[in-house]
Design a protein around this motif. Sequence first.
Motif, PDB file in Angstrom:
ATOM      1  N   SER A   1      41.778  39.552  40.753  1.00 47.08           N
ATOM      2  CA  SER A   1      42.974  39.745  39.931  1.00 47.08           C
ATOM      3  C   SER A   1      42.639  39.688  38.439  1.00 47.08           C
ATOM      4  O   SER A   1      43.235  40.381  37.629  1.00 47.08           O
TER       5      SER A   1
ATOM      6  N   THR B   1      41.781  43.076  37.150  1.00 48.07           N
ATOM      7  CA  THR B   1      42.861  44.045  36.986  1.00 48.07           C
ATOM      8  C   THR B   1      43.703  43.669  35.764  1.00 48.07           C
ATOM      9  O   THR B   1      44.310  44.520  35.153  1.00 48.07           O
ATOM     10  N   GLN B   2      43.697  42.372  35.400  1.00 49.70           N
ATOM     11  CA  GLN B   2      44.486  41.954  34.237  1.00 49.70           C
ATOM     12  C   GLN B   2      43.760  42.172  32.914  1.00 49.70           C
ATOM     13  O   GLN B   2      44.380  42.364  31.884  1.00 49.70           O
TER      14      GLN B   2
ATOM     15  N   SER C   1      51.644  38.801  47.342  1.00 53.76           N
ATOM     16  CA  SER C   1      52.034  39.623  46.200  1.00 53.76           C
ATOM     17  C   SER C   1      50.954  39.568  45.126  1.00 53.76           C
ATOM     18  O   SER C   1      50.274  38.555  44.981  1.00 53.76           O
ATOM     19  N   TYR C   2      50.777  40.663  44.422  1.00 49.87           N
ATOM     20  CA  TYR C   2      49.831  40.673  43.296  1.00 49.87           C
ATOM     21  C   TYR C   2      50.482  40.028  42.081  1.00 49.87           C
ATOM     22  O   TYR C   2      49.864  39.314  41.323  1.00 49.87           O
ATOM     23  N   GLU C   3      51.764  40.387  41.889  1.00 49.41           N
ATOM     24  CA  GLU C   3      52.503  39.830  40.765  1.00 49.41           C
ATOM     25  C   GLU C   3      53.616  38.962  41.332  1.00 49.41           C
ATOM     26  O   GLU C   3      54.175  39.279  42.374  1.00 49.41           O
TER      27      GLU C   3
ATOM     28  N   SER D   1      45.784  46.316  50.674  1.00 45.07           N
ATOM     29  CA  SER D   1      46.107  44.907  50.410  1.00 45.07           C
ATOM     30  C   SER D   1      45.687  44.024  51.582  1.00 45.07           C
ATOM     31  O   SER D   1      45.187  42.914  51.383  1.00 45.07           O
TER      32      SER D   1
ATOM     33  N   ASN E   1      42.080  43.568  51.292  1.00 39.49           N
ATOM     34  CA  ASN E   1      41.780  42.634  50.205  1.00 39.49           C
ATOM     35  C   ASN E   1      41.904  41.185  50.660  1.00 39.49           C
ATOM     36  O   ASN E   1      41.167  40.320  50.201  1.00 39.49           O
TER      37      ASN E   1
ATOM     38  N   TYR F   1      39.332  38.607  48.667  1.00 41.49           N
ATOM     39  CA  TYR F   1      39.374  38.959  47.249  1.00 41.49           C
ATOM     40  C   TYR F   1      40.631  38.355  46.621  1.00 41.49           C
ATOM     41  O   TYR F   1      40.683  38.087  45.442  1.00 41.49           O
ATOM     42  N   TYR F   2      41.624  38.214  47.442  1.00 43.02           N
ATOM     43  CA  TYR F   2      42.872  37.574  47.023  1.00 43.02           C
ATOM     44  C   TYR F   2      43.240  36.578  48.108  1.00 43.02           C
ATOM     45  O   TYR F   2      42.736  36.663  49.223  1.00 43.02           O
TER      46      TYR F   2
ATOM     47  N   CYS G   1      46.450  34.834  50.318  1.00 42.21           N
ATOM     48  CA  CYS G   1      47.859  35.041  50.601  1.00 42.21           C
ATOM     49  C   CYS G   1      48.620  33.770  50.228  1.00 42.21           C
ATOM     50  O   CYS G   1      48.053  32.674  50.218  1.00 42.21           O
TER      51      CYS G   1
END
Length: 586
Positions: A113, A116-117, A353-355, A386, A389, A394-395, A397
């Motif tokens: 993340s 991407t930011q 959620s990403y955001e 997703s 991911n 990578y992320y 939940c």
Amino acid sequence: MKHEAPLNFALIRRVLAYTSSAKRTRNILFGITILRAMQLPLLAWGTGAVINGPITSGDSAMLVPAVLGYAAFALFTDITFRYRILLALSFGEQVMTRMRQDLFAHFMRMPMSFFTQNRTGSLISRLTSDIEAIRMGVQDALFVSIVQGGQMLVAGALMLWVEPQLFLIVLAVAPVVWFLNRQFRKRQSVLLRKMQESFSRVTAVVAEAVGGIRVTQGFSRQSVNAGIFRELLADHSAHNIGTARNNALYTPLLELNAQFFTAALLLAGGWRALSPEVNMPIGDVVMFIFLANLFFQPFQVIGNQYAVALSAMAGAERVFGMLDTPPSWADADNARPISHIQGRVEFRDVTFSYEPDKPVLHGISFTAEPGTTVALVGHTGSGKTSIINLISKYYLCEQGEALIDGRGLTTITGESLHKQMGIVTQQNFLFTGTLLENLRLGNPDATAEQALEAAERLGCRQELETLGLNRIVSEQGGGISLGQRQLVCIVRAMLADPRILILDEATSAVDSLTEARIQQALDILFKGRTSFVIAHRLSTIRKADQVLVMEQGKIVERGHHASLLALNGRYAQMYTEFLKTGIGED
Ligand SMILES: Nc1ncnc2c1ncn2[C@@H]1O[C@H](COP(=O)(O)OP(=O)(O)O)[C@@H](O)[C@H]1O
Ligand SMILES: [Mg+2]
């Protein structure tokens, strides 16, 4: 305009902490700096002493030894200068190198993340220009200011000692010099900032125009781009001229001021030398002119260095800001490596959620048994990537649980997981290096022969041999086609021998002939591994043990191809669309 922050000593201490490994050098350097501050005023004093001594008294026998003494001290002064520069340089170099290492290592630890930011460009400027500014601050601003400040004090003290009345004249002029310098720097810093901003707009346009050159030419945008560029250049040029104009006003003014001041000293000093009551020695007049220059020079130099220091502080603030941003998550403290993955992947009611507050996955549950193939099907944006991911960690939940072999992903270290996982995506990435180095990424100990064997099992040994394992490839290419790059990535995954394999639209960028070949390779690659495939090709989907049909972040249907068709729902609908348009069937 940005408010000018004053010097922040906590920040300076933190920057200096980067040099703690070289305490000795640091102490020597500070010693030399103080010595250096005294030397030039002492030389000026020496000049006066030679004139007042042997020259005034007509003692020709003493003249040569006195001048030799002066010359020896001058030599000593310049040797000190040399080491002052050298040591400060190595000092700045240390800070820069260590800081770059730290920052780079920090970047590499950050989760997806973060990338991407933060745009790549801004990460690069943290590493390059910001740290460079800090180096200039450490190596120049700090030591030059100490030398100049000290020089001013010593020159002032000498003048006070030699001729207090004349020193009062010097002091009276000081505010004028100070004011002129301040005005100049204030305007200059505003102008310089505008100039830098306009320049970064120029470079940004170049980067974008060149990066998108295909689009530029394809849509005949050349003249539009050229027009934008011309305007930006004109703007930048205007700012350059503005800065130069400011310079052209103040620099002569400052010089004139110094000359007028010398005139004033000559007048006052001359009068005092001629006056029988005062009878000031001639050597003192000369000494005063030198000392007064040494006294005023620091106003300008310290002013410039203050600007350097401020930009170093701004750089340090940004760099430490980054360093102090902890990863939004890291492996939990109780995370342990997983030694040998069987390959059972399970999601239990996962929401993600990403955001904040914009969930892209809702209540996802499925189980993939070891060695089976799961196909993810759904329109663009439905959440297929997703899911991948999350499996790749990578992320994380936020609700529900993702498990591998019955262990929650949070309890498994990312590294041990990634070692047993192979990922091939549409944006296959090759690092700059030989083909073989790229193939060995997931298995650094593999020999060239093993790499070729892996290729042979996939039916593409010939192709790799033609390319040559020692060919230099890079992110941009290296003379190999998209399909060949894709093959390389698939062989790379094969060589790594992962327990869990992920293919995210791995074949959608290649032509159908190449794809048919890659498809065969994939069938071989899938054997005995838990595989997740996102593909447009129905042949892959048909063979899958389980198809998950995604829509807006939810699994709407599941089963295999035949049962899904029989269901006559979303999947059947997509299938008919596929057949109609002809894409996807092979
Ligand atoms: N890095 C990201 N940051 C924010 N939103 C994202 C990011 N990546 C994907 N999304 C959003 O998540 C949703 C699902 O995307 P994705 O899983 O990539 O879909 P698919 O792979 O099925 O095309 C989309 O609405 C997309 O806009
Ligand atoms: Mg996707």
